[in-house]
Design an enzyme around this catalytic site. Structure first.
Site, short mmCIF file in Angstrom:
data_model
loop_
_atom_site.label_atom_id
_atom_site.label_comp_id
_atom_site.label_asym_id
_atom_site.label_seq_id
_atom_site.Cartn_x
_atom_site.Cartn_y
_atom_site.Cartn_z
N GLN A 19 0.78 -1.36 0.10
CA GLN A 19 0.09 0.16 -0.03
C GLN A 19 0.98 1.19 -0.04
OE1 GLN A 19 -3.65 0.33 2.23
NE2 GLN A 19 -2.96 -1.22 3.61
N LEU A 20 1.88 1.26 1.01
CA LEU A 20 2.59 2.58 1.02
C LEU A 20 3.68 2.56 -0.20
CD1 LEU A 20 3.43 4.84 2.58
CD2 LEU A 20 4.94 3.60 3.96
N ASP A 45 14.32 -9.11 -2.12
CA ASP A 45 13.74 -10.09 -0.99
C ASP A 45 14.71 -9.69 0.14
OD1 ASP A 45 13.31 -11.46 1.23
OD2 ASP A 45 13.19 -13.50 -0.06
N ALA A 69 7.23 -5.20 4.67
CA ALA A 69 7.12 -5.88 6.01
C ALA A 69 6.01 -7.02 5.87
CB ALA A 69 6.04 -4.79 6.82
N THR A 71 3.01 -8.08 7.10
CA THR A 71 1.82 -7.30 7.91
C THR A 71 0.62 -8.27 8.21
OG1 THR A 71 1.27 -6.52 5.67
CG2 THR A 71 2.27 -5.14 6.65
N THR A 110 4.95 0.64 13.53
CA THR A 110 3.53 0.62 13.85
C THR A 110 3.26 0.95 15.37
OG1 THR A 110 1.88 -1.17 13.99
CG2 THR A 110 4.00 -1.63 14.49
N ASP A 111 1.79 1.61 15.43
CA ASP A 111 1.25 1.63 16.72
C ASP A 111 0.99 0.33 17.73
OD1 ASP A 111 -0.78 0.65 14.98
OD2 ASP A 111 -2.42 1.34 15.91
N TYR A 134 3.29 -9.78 15.79
CA TYR A 134 3.58 -8.51 14.70
C TYR A 134 4.35 -7.50 15.59
CZ TYR A 134 2.45 -4.81 11.81
OH TYR A 134 2.46 -3.81 11.14
N1 LIG Z 1 -1.46 -1.71 7.12
C1 LIG Z 1 -1.47 -0.98 8.35
O1 LIG Z 1 -2.64 -1.07 8.66
C2 LIG Z 1 -0.17 -0.76 8.89
C3 LIG Z 1 -0.48 -0.32 10.27
C4 LIG Z 1 0.62 0.09 11.08
C5 LIG Z 1 1.80 0.09 10.43
N2 LIG Z 1 2.10 -0.30 9.19
C6 LIG Z 1 3.38 -0.58 8.60
O2 LIG Z 1 3.37 0.53 7.29
C7 LIG Z 1 4.17 -0.34 6.52
C8 LIG Z 1 3.65 -0.41 5.10
O3 LIG Z 1 2.40 -1.36 5.34
P1 LIG Z 1 1.73 -1.36 4.18
O4 LIG Z 1 0.27 -1.42 4.67
O5 LIG Z 1 2.01 -0.66 3.07
O6 LIG Z 1 1.94 -3.13 3.95
P2 LIG Z 1 1.58 -4.02 2.88
O7 LIG Z 1 0.65 -3.50 1.82
O8 LIG Z 1 1.17 -5.64 3.51
O9 LIG Z 1 3.03 -4.07 1.91
C9 LIG Z 1 3.85 -4.63 2.61
C10 LIG Z 1 4.81 -5.11 1.30
O10 LIG Z 1 5.90 -5.63 1.85
C11 LIG Z 1 6.37 -6.64 1.03
N3 LIG Z 1 7.37 -7.71 1.48
C12 LIG Z 1 7.06 -8.56 2.49
N4 LIG Z 1 7.83 -9.46 2.75
C13 LIG Z 1 9.14 -8.86 1.91
C14 LIG Z 1 10.26 -9.50 1.82
N5 LIG Z 1 10.92 -10.29 2.53
N6 LIG Z 1 11.11 -8.70 0.96
C15 LIG Z 1 10.52 -7.43 0.54
N7 LIG Z 1 9.26 -7.17 0.28
C16 LIG Z 1 8.72 -7.81 1.29
C17 LIG Z 1 5.06 -7.23 0.37
O11 LIG Z 1 5.40 -7.87 -0.66
P3 LIG Z 1 4.18 -8.48 -1.75
O12 LIG Z 1 3.49 -7.73 -2.67
O13 LIG Z 1 4.97 -9.61 -2.37
O14 LIG Z 1 3.38 -9.19 -0.50
C18 LIG Z 1 3.96 -6.15 0.27
O15 LIG Z 1 4.44 -5.42 -0.99
C19 LIG Z 1 4.91 -1.51 7.11
O16 LIG Z 1 5.93 -1.38 7.63
C20 LIG Z 1 3.62 -1.91 8.05
O17 LIG Z 1 4.07 -2.60 9.09
C21 LIG Z 1 0.91 -0.91 8.30
#
Ligand SMILES: NC(=O)c1ccc[n+]([C@@H]2O[C@H](COP(=O)([O-])OP(=O)(O)OC[C@H]3O[C@@H](n4cnc5c(N)ncnc54)[C@H](OP(=O)(O)O)[C@@H]3O)[C@@H](O)[C@H]2O)c1
Length: 284
Positions: A19-20, A45, A69, A71, A110-111, A134
């Site tokens: 998403q980000l 990776d 991440a 997630t 994260t929160d 997590y």
């Molecule tokens: N989503 C939330 O509600 C939330 C809340 C608080 C904090 N955060 C933090 O915000 C950040 C961005 O979150 P997001 O919502 O954008 O997450 P997301 O949509 O789940 O995207 C995470 C990305 O990380 C990739 N990934 C997973 N394992 C990997 C690896 N080993 N090497 C390289 N890439 C890898 C995934 O790849 P694939 O596309 O192949 O799966 C995915 O594209 C993260 O740090 C998350 O912890 C998120």
């Protein structure tokens, strides 16, 4: 040959398909003065130290924005090893690579590092105490960044949604086309974050060439429950769905969630004025 572009900084973005990551790809179009290197999980990776080192041996980055991440909050409860591998060990590898080149790491956290027992917004000085795997894995990642680097921004965010991937807003909109009535928990209080706004905020830090490194909290402004959020989603979309408030006990999940995870945003507000939560929702 055309005139050489005057590049301000070279930026690596990991997890570019999330998403980000995708929101940053959108925002990047407005920053032609930067050289962006977006890497999906297939292209880089981050759990492979060898691949990280190979990439850093060929490219000299000024910034690395770690959007990669693990997630899947509930899955992490039974898949601890992989959650820690991506959210902690891989963050160590990235931190070491950034250190060797003096690159600034912008790491997203994260929160969920907090236990949710407070009743006033969490500040960056509050002591983390994660209540699920997590959260524990993300906290370990933060600790590696802090131990290894001086030039870092750890940005803790919450309840991220966007046009992309899976998120609460998209789930509600889908369920809203299938049902007339939905039950949504009303005893978890937090702040939704539009990923597009967070992407802009990250670019603001880079554009300012900010050097006041450390931990920062970033979410949209406002504190609401998932129930309030669901109601607003349907209202914004003009959909008539009956939303019933329910307690968390009525919707058990493998991972515990903090009851209260609102974050104090005053430190980040020194960089930009953070928009309210309803404004981001209108974008989606
Ligand atoms: N989503 C939330 O509600 C939330 C809340 C608080 C904090 N955060 C933090 O915000 C950040 C961005 O979150 P997001 O919502 O954008 O997450 P997301 O949509 O789940 O995207 C995470 C990305 O990380 C990739 N990934 C997973 N394992 C990997 C690896 N080993 N090497 C390289 N890439 C890898 C995934 O790849 P694939 O596309 O192949 O799966 C995915 O594209 C993260 O740090 C998350 O912890 C998120």
């Amino acid at each position: 040959m055309g005139a050489e572009k005057n590049i301000r900084s070279k930026i690596l973005i990991t997890g570019a398909n999330g998403q980000l990551g995708r929101s940053l790809q959108n925002v990047a179009k407005r920053y032609p003065e930067y050289d962006f290197h977006f890497k999906t999980s297939k292209e880089l990776d981050i759990t492979s130290k060898e691949n990280i080192n190979k990439l850093f041996a060929h490219e000299k980055f000024d910034y690395c924005i770690n959007c990669a991440a693990y997630t899947a909050v509930d899955k992490a409860e039974t898949d601890q090893e992989n959650a820690f591998l991506v959210n902690a060990e891989a963050v160590k590898y990235l931190s070491e690579a950034c250190k060797a080149q003096n690159a600034v790491l912008i790491h997203i956290s994260t929160d969920f590092v907090f236990d949710g027992s407070k009743t006033t917004p969490y500040t960056e000085e509050d002591t983390p105490n994660p209540i699920n795997v997590y959260g524990a894995s993300k906290l370990k990642g933060e600790q590696y960044v802090q131990d290894i680097l001086k030039n870092y921004f750890i940005i803790r965010t919450s309840w991220v949604y966007s046009e992309y991937g899976n998120n609460f807003v998209k789930t509600m909109l889908r369920l809203g086309t299938e049902r007339d009535e939905l039950n949504v928990v009303n005893d978890q209080i937090g702040s939704p974050t539009y990923a597009g706004d967070l992407a802009e905020a990250i670019m603001k830090i880079i554009n300012l060439e900010a050097t006041n490194y450390g931990i920062y909290h970033y979410s949209s402004e406002g504190a609401i429950s998932w129930y309030d959020f669901a109601k607003e989603i349907f209202e914004t979309k003009g959909m008539t769905i009956k939303v019933n408030p329910i307690p968390s006990e009525a919707y058990p999940t493998p991972a515990k969630r903090p009851a209260f995870s609102v974050m104090d945003l005053s430190k980040f507000n020194r960089f930009i004025v953070i928009p309210g939560w309803k404004k981001g929702l209108k974008n989606v």
